[in-house]
Scaffold this active site. Structure first.
Site, PDB file in Angstrom:
ATOM      1  N   HIS A 196       0.858  -1.187   0.000  1.00 28.72           N
ATOM      2  CA  HIS A 196       0.000   0.000   0.000  1.00 28.72           C
ATOM      3  C   HIS A 196       0.895   1.237   0.000  1.00 28.72           C
ATOM      4  O   HIS A 196       2.082   1.169   0.375  1.00 28.72           O
ATOM      5  CB  HIS A 196      -0.905   0.000   1.224  1.00 28.72           C
ATOM      6  CG  HIS A 196      -1.951  -1.079   1.190  1.00 28.72           C
ATOM      7  ND1 HIS A 196      -2.969  -1.147   2.112  1.00 28.72           N
ATOM      8  CD2 HIS A 196      -2.141  -2.132   0.343  1.00 28.72           C
ATOM      9  CE1 HIS A 196      -3.746  -2.196   1.849  1.00 28.72           C
ATOM     10  NE2 HIS A 196      -3.256  -2.800   0.774  1.00 28.72           N
ATOM     11  N   CYS A 206      -5.586   1.584   6.187  1.00 33.79           N
ATOM     12  CA  CYS A 206      -6.239   0.341   6.601  1.00 33.79           C
ATOM     13  C   CYS A 206      -5.628  -0.105   7.925  1.00 33.79           C
ATOM     14  O   CYS A 206      -4.674   0.503   8.434  1.00 33.79           O
ATOM     15  CB  CYS A 206      -6.058  -0.736   5.530  1.00 33.79           C
ATOM     16  SG  CYS A 206      -4.360  -1.327   5.382  1.00 33.79           S
ATOM     17  N   GLU A 218       1.163   3.780   1.939  1.00 33.08           N
ATOM     18  CA  GLU A 218       1.780   4.098   3.231  1.00 33.08           C
ATOM     19  C   GLU A 218       2.944   3.159   3.525  1.00 33.08           C
ATOM     20  O   GLU A 218       4.004   3.590   4.007  1.00 33.08           O
ATOM     21  CB  GLU A 218       0.743   3.992   4.363  1.00 33.08           C
ATOM     22  CG  GLU A 218      -0.461   4.897   4.204  1.00 33.08           C
ATOM     23  CD  GLU A 218      -1.639   4.228   3.516  1.00 33.08           C
ATOM     24  OE1 GLU A 218      -2.794   4.593   3.825  1.00 33.08           O
ATOM     25  OE2 GLU A 218      -1.410   3.333   2.666  1.00 33.08           O
TER      26      GLU A 218
END
Length: 201
Positions: free
Chosen positions: A99, A129, A101
Site C-alpha cells: 500500500h 487500513c 503508506e
C-alpha cells in the site's frame, strides 16, 4: 600585620562587595541580551504545520496516488522536509502489503532509519487500513493526515471497517495526532473509474 591579614586585605581589593555583586546581577537580568537569547531559543522550537502546509503535502500524496496501480499515495514529512513518497504498488509487485503508506515507510526506513520516523507526519490520500495504521503506530509517527475516510472509501472499494482513530485508541504506547478530511473530495475523484466494490490489491 600577619599573613592572614595580608591575604584578607589583598583579596578584599579584588572581591566585589555584596552590594556591588547584587547590583551587577540586577543589571545582567535587565540586559537586552537576555530577551534576544529567549527569542532565539523560541525560534528553534519546531513550528506547527498550518492548514496550507497540510494541503500542500496532501496534494503531493494525491499526485503519488494518480501514478499508482490503485489510487492511493502517501508522503512522509519531517520538519517541513519530505523524507519519502509512496504509492500503491500491489498489482505491479504482486504484493498485497504494498500500500502507499507501507511503500513510503519502507523507503524512509531504507534511506533514513527508524529514528527519522518518530514524531514525523504521514500524509495519505486515503485513511490507512488496519495494516498500515498498525505500522504507523509501531513507527511512532507523531501525526497522521488523511484525505478520504474509511467510510467514504467504502462507497467505492472494499475496506476493513476500522478507523485509524479506533486503532490509535488501543495503542496507548504510541500517542498520535490524527487529522482527516484534507482534500477528501479530490482524493475521492481518483476512484471515479474504479469499479464499485473493487478490491484493493
Amino acid at each position: 600585620m600577619s599573613c592572614d591579614r595580608n591575604c584578607a586585605a589583598h583579596h578584599a581589593r579584588f572581591l566585589p562587595s555584596r552590594r556591588a555583586f547584587m547590583a551587577g546581577f540586577a543589571c545582567a537580568a535587565a540586559s537586552p541580551a537576555l530577551p534576544l537569547l529567549a527569542a532565539t531559543a523560541a525560534s528553534a522550537a519546531p513550528v506547527a504545520p498550518t492548514a496550507a502546509d497540510d494541503e500542500r503535502f496532501m496534494r503531493i500524496a494525491i499526485a503519488e496516488a494518480r501514478r499508482a496501480d490503485y489510487p492511493f499515495g502517501a508522503v512522509i514529512v519531517r520538519d517541513g522536509r519530505i523524507l519519502a513518497r509512496g504509492r500503491n504498488l500491489g498489482r505491479r509487485l504482486d504484493d498485497p502489503t504494498a500500500h502507499g503508506e507501507m511503500v513510503a515507510i519502507r523507503r524512509a526506513l531504507a534511506g533514513h532509519g527508524s529514528r527519522s520516523l518518530k514524531g514525523s507526519t504521514l500524509y495519505t490520500s486515503g485513511e490507512p487500513c488496519a495494516m498500515c495504521m498498525g505500522a504507523i503506530l509501531w513507527c511512532h509517527f507523531g501525526r497522521l493526515v488523511f484525505a478520504a475516510s474509511v467510510e467514504q472509501l467504502a462507497t467505492k472499494i472494499d475496506q476493513i471497517m476500522v478507523s485509524s482513530a479506533d486503532l490509535a485508541a488501543k495503542a496507548h504506547f504510541a500517542p498520535i495526532q490524527i487529522t482527516g478530511g484534507v482534500l477528501a473530495d479530490e482524493s475521492m475523484k481518483l476512484f471515479d473509474k474504479v469499479e464499485r466494490g473493487g478490491r484493493r490489491p
